[in-house]
Write a protein that holds these residues in place. Structure first.
Motif, PDB file in Angstrom:
ATOM      1  N   THR A  13      32.194  35.776  38.276  1.00 48.93           N
ATOM      2  CA  THR A  13      32.490  37.234  38.263  1.00 48.93           C
ATOM      3  C   THR A  13      34.063  37.441  38.626  1.00 48.93           C
ATOM      4  N   GLN A  14      34.465  36.928  39.824  1.00 51.70           N
ATOM      5  CA  GLN A  14      35.644  36.684  40.460  1.00 51.70           C
ATOM      6  C   GLN A  14      36.811  36.234  39.369  1.00 51.70           C
ATOM      7  N   TYR A  15      36.419  35.525  38.708  1.00 55.24           N
ATOM      8  CA  TYR A  15      37.556  34.906  37.930  1.00 55.24           C
ATOM      9  C   TYR A  15      37.312  35.281  36.132  1.00 55.24           C
ATOM     10  N   THR A  16      36.501  36.468  36.239  1.00 55.19           N
ATOM     11  CA  THR A  16      36.211  36.886  34.617  1.00 55.19           C
ATOM     12  C   THR A  16      36.455  38.528  34.953  1.00 55.19           C
ATOM     13  N   ALA A  17      35.248  39.239  34.739  1.00 54.69           N
ATOM     14  CA  ALA A  17      35.435  40.604  34.844  1.00 54.69           C
ATOM     15  C   ALA A  17      35.805  41.118  36.120  1.00 54.69           C
ATOM     16  N   ASN A  18      35.586  40.394  37.375  1.00 55.81           N
ATOM     17  CA  ASN A  18      36.235  40.735  38.873  1.00 55.81           C
ATOM     18  C   ASN A  18      35.526  42.246  39.070  1.00 55.81           C
ATOM     19  N   LEU A  19      34.468  42.473  38.814  1.00 57.19           N
ATOM     20  CA  LEU A  19      33.849  43.669  38.749  1.00 57.19           C
ATOM     21  C   LEU A  19      34.013  44.260  40.493  1.00 57.19           C
ATOM     22  N   GLU A  20      34.289  45.416  40.514  1.00 58.61           N
ATOM     23  CA  GLU A  20      34.416  46.080  42.102  1.00 58.61           C
ATOM     24  C   GLU A  20      33.346  46.195  42.641  1.00 58.61           C
ATOM     25  N   TYR A  21      33.238  45.879  43.736  1.00 60.21           N
ATOM     26  CA  TYR A  21      32.190  45.698  44.752  1.00 60.21           C
ATOM     27  C   TYR A  21      31.795  47.077  45.486  1.00 60.21           C
ATOM     28  N   TYR A  22      31.536  48.011  44.554  1.00 59.23           N
ATOM     29  CA  TYR A  22      31.109  49.331  45.044  1.00 59.23           C
ATOM     30  C   TYR A  22      30.281  50.108  43.971  1.00 59.23           C
ATOM     31  N   GLY A  23      29.241  50.622  44.571  1.00 62.10           N
ATOM     32  CA  GLY A  23      28.604  51.647  43.590  1.00 62.10           C
ATOM     33  C   GLY A  23      28.033  50.908  42.210  1.00 62.10           C
ATOM     34  N   GLN A  24      28.051  51.379  41.024  1.00 60.97           N
ATOM     35  CA  GLN A  24      27.381  50.939  39.758  1.00 60.97           C
ATOM     36  C   GLN A  24      27.889  49.540  39.512  1.00 60.97           C
ATOM     37  N   SER A  25      29.318  49.300  39.690  1.00 61.00           N
ATOM     38  CA  SER A  25      29.978  48.044  39.323  1.00 61.00           C
ATOM     39  C   SER A  25      29.524  47.277  40.174  1.00 61.00           C
ATOM     40  N   GLY A  26      29.524  47.552  41.622  1.00 60.93           N
ATOM     41  CA  GLY A  26      29.099  46.357  42.694  1.00 60.93           C
ATOM     42  C   GLY A  26      27.726  46.076  42.406  1.00 60.93           C
ATOM     43  N   ALA A  27      26.760  47.114  42.071  1.00 57.21           N
ATOM     44  CA  ALA A  27      25.429  46.528  41.650  1.00 57.21           C
ATOM     45  C   ALA A  27      25.403  45.664  40.495  1.00 57.21           C
ATOM     46  N   LEU A  28      26.274  45.824  39.487  1.00 56.40           N
ATOM     47  CA  LEU A  28      26.328  44.919  38.200  1.00 56.40           C
ATOM     48  C   LEU A  28      26.783  43.432  38.848  1.00 56.40           C
ATOM     49  N   ASN A  29      27.626  43.532  39.924  1.00 59.13           N
ATOM     50  CA  ASN A  29      28.260  42.288  40.332  1.00 59.13           C
ATOM     51  C   ASN A  29      27.177  41.630  40.970  1.00 59.13           C
TER      52      ASN A  29
END
Length: 352
Positions: A176-192
């Protein structure tokens, strides 16, 4: 990859579990949990500074074979520690070293053979891991460049190299870090977190040769120690909220539907809690399609993660819409698209 690495310190045991343990009447249990919490908080702050500087692990050379190195921290909180095993070495006398080596390999194999991805960064990144980290350290983590495993305290948690899905989960934070790099907070973090659970489970299923119907859909099964009476794992993708209900651990707080979405400022906005919602959506999709979950359901999730359309601050509805689009691109307007739509509908996430 974005210069802003959002997910540079991700642990498998959620803070809310350690918080509960830190308040235990048993002083030994409370002390171990408090030390783990303090360590993780310090690491998270340190890694956030590293992220802001734009630092990341160096890439390797694309290859169809992994390059694994295992280090021994010798029960100190140091990284990487003493090198004890390299690619091609004979099996170690240390079972923890061998499990770490095998888990790194199982993760590499799933990504290569199912999705054509060559290591975490798709450019041959060497896979490094540190074992025997800290004294009774009750966690495992991805720090932005390598895996780190605690031995557990032998009471609440056992050795963190035991469940292969834990290894796959943490390494997927790197993907994930090397692709979408989803923020690690809230819904984006839950997706991560959910993406890591999804691929961690797929790695376990792939290594065991299990179909979607045969899989247990548990994350961290075999990790809980003898001090836990009523618990089977850290999370259940099949039935979020049912992994444990124990006097020591408390009640599993994961919801499986948006009606029960938990709003909290703790745990980075509930990243380990609300991940149960997209987790169940994937379980529903995989079991509805049947067969091997990595072959169709997994390809939809992988295409969504790596397709370049998933923004760093994506919400559940953004992700769901992109999975529908990915299914349509991969399979046309067939059963797969309808299965994706139905899975998200059942967990209360809109797709349009």
């Amino acid at each position: 990859m974005s210069d802003n690495v959002n997910s540079v310190f991700c642990t498998i045991v959620p803070p809310h579990v350690l918080d509960k343990l830190a308040r235990a009447d048993d002083s030994a249990r409370a002390d171990v949990a408090q030390r783990t919490l303090e360590h993780d908080s310090q690491q998270r702050t340190r890694r956030r500074v590293t992220a802001l500087r734009g630092l990341a692990a160096p890439a390797g050379t694309p290859s169809d074979s992994p390059r694994r190195t295992i280090y021994d921290a010798e029960h100190r909180a140091v990284q990487p520690g003493r090198k004890v095993h390299a690619e091609g070495d004979a099996p170690s006398k240390d079972a923890t070293v061998n499990r770490a080596h095998a888990g790194l390999g199982a993760t590499f194999d799933l990504y290569l053979k199912a999705f054509g991805r060559r290591s975490i960064d798709d450019a041959g990144l060497p896979l490094d891991a540190t074992v025997h980290y800290g004294e009774g350290y009750n966690n495992a983590f991805w720090d932005g460049s390598q895996m780190v495993f605690g031995d557990g305290d032998g009471d609440i948690f056992l050795d963190f190299t035991i469940p292969v899905d834990v290894i796959g989960h943490e390494l997927t934070h790197g993907v994930t870090q090397y692709t979408a790099n989803l923020e690690y907070y809230g819904q984006s973090g839950a997706l991560n977190e959910s993406v890591s659970d999804v691929f961690g489970s797929l790695i376990k299923q792939y290594s065991l040769g299990q179909s979607a119907d045969q899989a247990d859909w548990l994350i961290g099964q075999g990790l809980l120690g003898p001090g836990i009476d009523r618990g089977v794992a850290l999370r259940s993708m099949k039935e979020p909220g049912t992994a444990y209900d124990d006097d020591v651990l408390g009640k599993d707080p994961q919801p499986g539907h948006m009606d029960d979405f938990v709003r909290t400022s703790r745990d980075q906005g509930g990243v380990h809690i609300n991940s149960g919602i997209p987790n169940r959506a994937f379980y529903l999709l995989a079991t509805r399609l049947g067969g091997n979950a990595w072959e169709r359901a997994g390809k939809v999730w992988y295409a969504t993660l790596t397709g370049g359309q998933l923004k760093e601050d994506a919400q559940f509805a953004d992700f769901s819409r992109l999975t529908v689009a990915a299914a349509r691109t991969l399979y046309g307007d067939g059963d797969e698209v309808q299965a994706v739509l139905k899975a998200w509908e059942e967990v209360g996430v809109p797709t349009s």
